[in-house]
Write a protein that holds these residues in place. Structure first.
Motif, PDB file in Angstrom:
ATOM      1  N   MET A 161       0.833  -1.204   0.000  1.00 29.59           N
ATOM      2  CA  MET A 161       0.000   0.000   0.000  1.00 29.59           C
ATOM      3  C   MET A 161       0.870   1.256   0.000  1.00 29.59           C
ATOM      4  O   MET A 161       0.605   2.212  -0.740  1.00 29.59           O
ATOM      5  CB  MET A 161      -0.934   0.026   1.212  1.00 29.59           C
ATOM      6  N   LEU A 162       1.900   1.271   0.841  1.00 28.39           N
ATOM      7  CA  LEU A 162       2.801   2.425   0.883  1.00 28.39           C
ATOM      8  C   LEU A 162       3.395   2.686  -0.494  1.00 28.39           C
ATOM      9  O   LEU A 162       3.444   3.836  -0.959  1.00 28.39           O
ATOM     10  CB  LEU A 162       3.911   2.170   1.905  1.00 28.39           C
ATOM     11  N   LEU A 163       3.829   1.634  -1.167  1.00 30.09           N
ATOM     12  CA  LEU A 163       4.488   1.787  -2.455  1.00 30.09           C
ATOM     13  C   LEU A 163       3.514   2.142  -3.580  1.00 30.09           C
ATOM     14  O   LEU A 163       3.810   2.998  -4.411  1.00 30.09           O
ATOM     15  CB  LEU A 163       5.256   0.510  -2.801  1.00 30.09           C
ATOM     16  N   SER A 164       2.356   1.511  -3.607  1.00 34.60           N
ATOM     17  CA  SER A 164       1.397   1.810  -4.672  1.00 34.60           C
ATOM     18  C   SER A 164       0.882   3.241  -4.566  1.00 34.60           C
ATOM     19  O   SER A 164       0.785   3.962  -5.564  1.00 34.60           O
ATOM     20  CB  SER A 164       0.231   0.815  -4.640  1.00 34.60           C
ATOM     21  N   CYS A 165       0.559   3.669  -3.339  1.00 35.13           N
ATOM     22  CA  CYS A 165       0.066   5.035  -3.152  1.00 35.13           C
ATOM     23  C   CYS A 165       1.163   6.062  -3.393  1.00 35.13           C
ATOM     24  O   CYS A 165       0.915   7.124  -3.970  1.00 35.13           O
ATOM     25  CB  CYS A 165      -0.521   5.192  -1.759  1.00 35.13           C
ATOM     26  N   SER A 166       2.383   5.747  -2.971  1.00 39.77           N
ATOM     27  CA  SER A 166       3.497   6.667  -3.205  1.00 39.77           C
ATOM     28  C   SER A 166       3.759   6.821  -4.694  1.00 39.77           C
ATOM     29  O   SER A 166       4.040   7.935  -5.172  1.00 39.77           O
ATOM     30  CB  SER A 166       4.756   6.174  -2.494  1.00 39.77           C
ATOM     31  N   SER A 167       3.674   5.736  -5.436  1.00 43.47           N
ATOM     32  CA  SER A 167       3.872   5.809  -6.885  1.00 43.47           C
ATOM     33  C   SER A 167       2.825   6.720  -7.523  1.00 43.47           C
ATOM     34  O   SER A 167       3.128   7.491  -8.441  1.00 43.47           O
ATOM     35  CB  SER A 167       3.795   4.403  -7.486  1.00 43.47           C
ATOM     36  N   ARG A 168       1.601   6.664  -7.024  1.00 49.31           N
ATOM     37  CA  ARG A 168       0.521   7.501  -7.540  1.00 49.31           C
ATOM     38  C   ARG A 168       0.739   8.968  -7.186  1.00 49.31           C
ATOM     39  O   ARG A 168       0.434   9.868  -7.966  1.00 49.31           O
ATOM     40  CB  ARG A 168      -0.811   7.010  -6.965  1.00 49.31           C
TER      41      ARG A 168
END
Length: 237
Positions: free
Chosen positions: A141-148
């Motif tokens: 979640m941290l990585l997917s949201c940060s990528s967005r």
């Protein structure tokens, strides 16, 4: 009894209503996180607001937002921001990362000292359990949201237990985030690394790998590199 606050050179962090107190991990990330021209910064899981405050001191023109799902932590961060010299450009919100990521906003620099226990007996104190266990903020979640949320030339900087680095970086690739910088943090010159500082971005660059020593001459005998990194913050430096 532990002190309800921690004084730095230019600001004070009150942490008596936060599960996680001011500690070396947060100080390391706040002093190290990098992005040459950061004008918009996001601190995920801001807690007391320590890292956000350090970045406000370092990046004098940046607008900084700290988010946390714990209402007590978000309120304390807001109070710490208000009492700081940079209150006019610091904002704290009580909101979960997924909901926040659906809003319209992109950042030059995103930082996080995420919960680090992957599987262990939880603390009966729910606030402390949330702060320490990553089911409230799993790495994907941290990585997917940060990528967005990250701008194309932006950077995501985190601090993790060293044994979680490979898994985190493997997951990061699934969200098109590439490793830019790895710093293995050793408590002493003789010890294995206990923490790792990671910088990731959307462009695929050759990563720089370094090692960093915290204490070089015994307990509280800090290395020259640690003193230099934190000199702008600690009162006794």
């Amino acid at each position: 009894m532990a002190s309800p606050n921690f004084r730095f050179k230019l600001f004070t962090v009150w942490h008596d209503h936060c599960a996680m107190k001011v500690g070396t991990d947060g100080v390391l990330l706040g002093a190290w996180a990098q992005q040459k021209h950061a004008r918009t910064i996001l601190d995920i899981g801001t807690g007391s607001g320590l890292i956000a405050l350090m970045l406000a001191q370092r990046f004098q023109e940046a607008e900084i937002t700290g988010i946390d799902i714990d209402p007590s932590a978000a309120k304390q961060a807001s109070d710490n921001f208000r009492l700081s010299p940079w209150s006019h450009r610091m904002h704290a919100r009580c909101i979960d990362l997924h909901t926040f990521s659906l809003e319209d906003g992109h950042f030059d620099l995103i930082v996080s000292n995420p919960p680090y226990f992957l599987a262990s007996l939880k603390n009966p104190n729910q606030q402390r359990a949330t702060a320490r266990h990553n089911d409230s903020l799993p790495h994907d979640m941290l990585l997917s949201c940060s990528s967005r949320l990250l701008k194309e030339d932006g950077q995501l900087c985190v601090i993790l237990p060293a044994d979680q680095a490979n898994s985190f970086l493997h997951t990061a690739k699934q969200f098109s985030l590439h490793t830019h910088h790895i710093v293995w943090v050793h408590p002493t010159p003789q010890s294995e690394p206990k923490r790792v500082l990671l910088a990731l971005g959307k462009d695929n660059a050759a990563p720089l790998t370094e090692h960093f020593i915290i204490e070089s001459g015994g307990r509280h005998q800090y290395s020259e590199e640690y003193k230099q990194l934190t000199a702008a913050f600690y009162l006794d430096k």
